[in-house]
Write an enzyme that holds these catalytic residues in place. Structure first.
Site, short mmCIF file in Angstrom:
data_model
loop_
_atom_site.label_atom_id
_atom_site.label_comp_id
_atom_site.label_asym_id
_atom_site.label_seq_id
_atom_site.Cartn_x
_atom_site.Cartn_y
_atom_site.Cartn_z
N ASP A 68 0.84 -1.20 0.00
CA ASP A 68 0.00 0.00 0.00
C ASP A 68 0.88 1.26 0.00
OD1 ASP A 68 -1.16 -2.28 1.21
OD2 ASP A 68 -2.75 -1.11 2.13
N GLU A 84 -6.05 -10.80 -4.26
CA GLU A 84 -5.82 -11.87 -3.28
C GLU A 84 -6.86 -12.98 -3.35
OE1 GLU A 84 -5.11 -10.23 0.57
OE2 GLU A 84 -3.19 -9.38 -0.06
C1 BGC Z 1 -5.49 -6.17 0.44
C2 BGC Z 1 -4.02 -5.96 0.21
C3 BGC Z 1 -3.52 -4.86 1.13
C4 BGC Z 1 -3.86 -5.16 2.57
C5 BGC Z 1 -3.49 -4.02 3.49
C6 BGC Z 1 -5.73 -6.46 1.91
O1 BGC Z 1 -7.09 -6.60 2.14
O2 BGC Z 1 -5.98 -7.24 -0.33
O3 BGC Z 1 -3.79 -5.61 -1.13
O4 BGC Z 1 -2.15 -4.72 0.99
O5 BGC Z 1 -5.25 -5.37 2.67
O6 BGC Z 1 -4.21 -2.86 3.20
#
Ligand code: BGC
Length: 799
Positions: free
Chosen positions: A362, A488
């Site tokens: 992020d 994800e």
């Molecule tokens: C997201 C990731 C992100 C993380 C922290 C997760 O829900 O899928 O891309 O880095 O949250 O914000």
């Protein structure tokens, strides 16, 4: 979504006009103050009631076990959790012996206001004690941008209807009791009593507490002092115990008289410095804050922010709510990074314990793009921190049998602490994100010193990772297999387009950097043949494409997977990760967040306009936006492919994530990536800004509701302002003192334009590409239709 507190639209303030205890924790995140070094949640001065007490120091963490039900080789065994440090913001008040507590007596009025230009949180309360004594309390809190170690509170009390005995108890409290975390796995583990006392000191006007963590071996000191101003005699005394220091200020006042207490708070922490050294450091910070005085601290704060807004402000005409939200978002991004000095920016900044206080991709892919163009001094500190953790990343790569450096998916200190390897370890794209931010920062600023000291090494070590992670097939194509991309809901995929294109940029960027700095390359042991091998691999990388459907595949084989049954999915089943096994998600065409669409933003130079249009439609229909990192990217590509109203809807969603608590977890801290996303959606979306390979280009186009979008950027010493109307756009340039001729070449809708200082260039905006059909989202997952949600009364000109 939990109940949303009403924050009336205001271009520079977030104001809460009534106290709603149901949403207290959420408002504590919204009202959190930070300078990137210290973070204080917006807890009420008197400490109770609270949603979640929180005071944080960047990278001050405790170790905790990371148990695995079935362990495997290379699994990290220790977790890292941000610690709720000594609370310095506590100020209790007693009125004729009765504690000021908003749950008792009569709360006649209660207002809190975050001022985005002053950098302060103000609170005004009229309260009548259960015994009937009315008082007015006014407090102003700041975490200083200019005094890195300092926070300060101006606390004022006056009796309203008769003589009152007022006692103010100002404290430092360590090891506050925290509410037990909810069962949501994303919520941080709660550590009980993480701080062990080493020393406590009381002097007349304040005191000091020194503690250390049990396992991570970090030591911290928190100190306070007070400046008291009262028309009547006051008694001031301080006591200290191992976990608390209390300064008591007592006086008797009549209506019209006011007690004013300036509380100065300082923090210091270290893994190495001795107790006396930390004690002295905090003492020195308090002394310099005292020297500046309350007015001086306020003025410094204002000047710091004036400069920030001058460099990077975004003005939106036609939607006051978005105007407020984008400045709120930028303010939080700035707060998270301003004084982080060789420290990271966590996914929640320093606003709450969510995600254990961890740093993810992020930072480089969402927060840094904002800071690089608005506060580059803050952006480079994060990259210097990554550089400082290179040894750990190299060690991780070796553990994984790879070369170069594999940066951790989630961490505080630099070690991998992700317990779920398919999402964590396999998300190698984070290393390319760090390389991308390095390249972007150097191109936007021309900071050669950083490039030579840290940038080249970051690029070289990450390029080495990709070269060893990928392999050539028998036809000479280079593949990167078994990785997890941004989405994800897919894992251990082959040739993820986002990962491959970002790796390509990384490999080529490293080869270019070593060519520019051959002496640095020699020190890093890079031979010509190695750099050539990066170029060859980059040029041979596979980008999977489905010729039958005419779209790119997010990863090899993705478009052949079974479709997700969206029609048969109930709204309560979202986010799907909490109601379905990963096994089911991984083998279907369902996305948590933008992935291929994200590739089309940051590597947009690798796709034709037709490909972008088709790909966008395809992935829209399969994206759930279960992650808050998605909407802003969808806004960018919706705008680019001509779906301006849809882009506007996504802008609203990204911008209001925390002000409306759309993910129901703002209580644990703000969603920094999404807050940064409101800037990204406006500047890269409706401003169409891109900087592929260091060439600055804009393709602005506004949705119907916005009558003007005005944004400023820093670019190689210039301050560039772009003012977009519905028909044309004007580019203004100033401050390019180091640039010969004080002119800048940029591209406007694909045409080269030279802008000179003092002579703005106005150019027409061509009409939007005609979209063949409207994109469709999964059933029930369309964004809130913002263009119909805004009433004509909302449409007004902003200052
Ligand atoms: C997201 C990731 C992100 C993380 C922290 C997760 O829900 O899928 O891309 O880095 O949250 O914000």
């Amino acid at each position: 979504m939990i109940r949303e507190p009403g924050y009336p639209s205001d271009p520079w303030h977030i104001t809460e006009t009534e106290l709603d205890l149901e949403v207290l924790a959420q408002s504590e995140s919204v009202f959190a103050l930070s300078n990137g070094h210290i973070g204080l949640r917006g807890n009420l001065d008197e400490g109770e009631p609270h949603g979640l007490p929180g005071s944080y120091l960047n990278s001050f963490y405790e170790l905790r076990p990371l148990p695995h039900a079935e362990a495997g080789y290379g699994y990290p065994e220790q977790g890292q959790t941000i610690v709720n440090v000594t609370n310095g913001k506590l100020i209790r008040l007693l009125v004729d012996d009765e504690p000021f507590d908003v749950r008792y007596g009569e709360l006649r009025s209660h207002q809190r206001e975050l001022d985005l230009r002053a950098g302060t949180l103000e609170r005004s309360v009229d309260w009548v004690s259960p015994a009937g004594r009315a008082v007015r309390v006014h407090s102003t809190r700041l975490v200083s941008f200019t005094h890195r170690a300092v926070a300060a509170i101006c606390y004022e009390v006056e009796p309203l209807d008769g003589k009152a005995r007022l006692v103010v108890q100002s404290g430092l409290v360590a090891n506050e009791e925290l509410p037990v975390a909810k069962s949501d796995p994303r919520v941080a583990a709660v550590l009980r009593e993480p701080l062990q006392s080493e020393q406590h000191i009381a002097n007349g006007e304040g005191g000091l507490l020194i503690h250390h963590t049990k396992a991570s071996g970090l030591r911290m000191a928190a100190g306070m002092t007070h400046v008291v101003d009262s028309p009547k005699d006051v008694v001031v005394n301080t006591e200290s115990f191992s976990d608390w220091v209390r300064t008591t200020i007592a006086c008797v006042l009549r209506p019209g008289q006011r007690l004013r207490v300036i509380k100065l708070i300082a923090y210091g922490w270290s893994s190495q410095r001795s107790l006396p050294a930390l004690r002295d450091q905090v003492g020195a910070a308090l002394a310099s804050a005292k020297l500046a005085g309350w007015d001086g601290l306020l003025q410094d704060q204002r000047e710091y922010l004036d400069d920030f807004w001058d460099a990077g402000d975004v003005r939106v005409e036609g939607d006051p709510e978005v105007q407020q939200a984008v400045r709120f978002g930028m303010f939080h991004v700035l707060q998270a990074g301003a004084r982080n000095e060789m420290r990271p920016i966590a996914a929640k900044g320093l606003t709450g314990p969510g995600y254990d206080g961890h740093v993810f991709w992020d930072t480089e892919m969402f927060a840094l793009p904002v800071l690089i163009y608005t506060k580059p001094q803050a952006a480079v500190e994060v990259l210097r921190w990554r550089h400082a953790t290179l040894d750990l990343a190299r060690e991780r790569a070796r553990t994984l049998g790879l070369k170069g450096a594999a940066f951790p998916w989630r961490t505080i200190r630099g070690h991998e602490t992700s317990g779920y390897w398919p999402a964590g370890t396999a998300a190698f794209h984070i290393s390319a994100g760090i390389a991308d931010a390095t390249i972007r920062y150097v191109q936007a600023t021309g900071d050669e010193e950083f490039e030579r000291e840290a940038g080249v090494e970051l690029l070289v070590e990450t390029a080495r990772l990709w070269r060893s992670l990928g392999h050539y097939d028998r036809h000479g194509a280079f593949h990167i297999d078994g990785v997890t991309g941004p989405d994800e809901y897919s894992a251990i995929a082959n040739d993820n387009v986002y990962t491959n294109l970002m790796a390509q940029r990384n490999l080529l960027g490293a080869a270019d950097a070593v060519a520019r700095h051959s002496d640095v390359a020699a020190e890093l042991g890079v031979e010509h043949s190695e750099a050539e091998s990066w170029r060859e691999a980059a040029n041979a990388l596979v980008i999977p494409y489905d010729h039958e459907l005419g779209v790119h595949q997010q990863s090899e084989g993705f478009t052949r997977f079974q479709e997700w049954d969206f029609a048969g999915t109930n709204p309560e089943e979202y986010p799907l990760l909490l109601t379905h096994p990963y096994f089911d998600l991984y083998r279907r065409q369902v996305l948590k967040q933008a992935d291929l669409v994200l590739a089309m933003h940051w590597r947009g130079d690798m796709f034709s306009p037709d490909e972008k249009a088709r790909n966008f439609q395809y992935y829209e229909a399969r994206t759930t936006r279960d992650s808050s990192l998605s909407a802003c990217t969808q806004a960018v590509l919706a705008a680019e492919t001509g779906h301006l109203e849809l882009a506007y809807d996504y802008l609203g969603e990204a911008a209001l994530t925390d002000l409306h608590d759309t993910h129901s977890n703002t209580r644990d801290g703000v969603h920094l990536a999404s807050l940064a996303g409101s800037w990204i959606a406006l500047v890269a979306g409706f401003g169409g800004m891109r900087d592929h390979d260091g060439i600055l280009s804009f393709s602005p186009r506004l949705p119907a509701r916005l009558t003007r979008l005005d944004f400023s950027l820093l670019w190689r010493g210039f301050r560039l302002r772009v003012s977009v109307g519905s028909e044309d756009v004007t580019y203004y340039l100033r401050d390019g003192d180091h640039e010969p001729g004080k002119r800048l070449e940029l591209f406007h809708h694909g045409t080269s334009v030279t802008v000179e200082e003092g002579s703005p260039a106005t150019l027409p905006i061509p009409s939007a590409p005609r979209a063949e059909s409207e994109p469709v989202q999964p059933v029930g997952r369309a964004p809130v239709r913002r263009h119909s949600a805004v009433t004509p009364a909302d449409v007004s000109v902003q200052p």
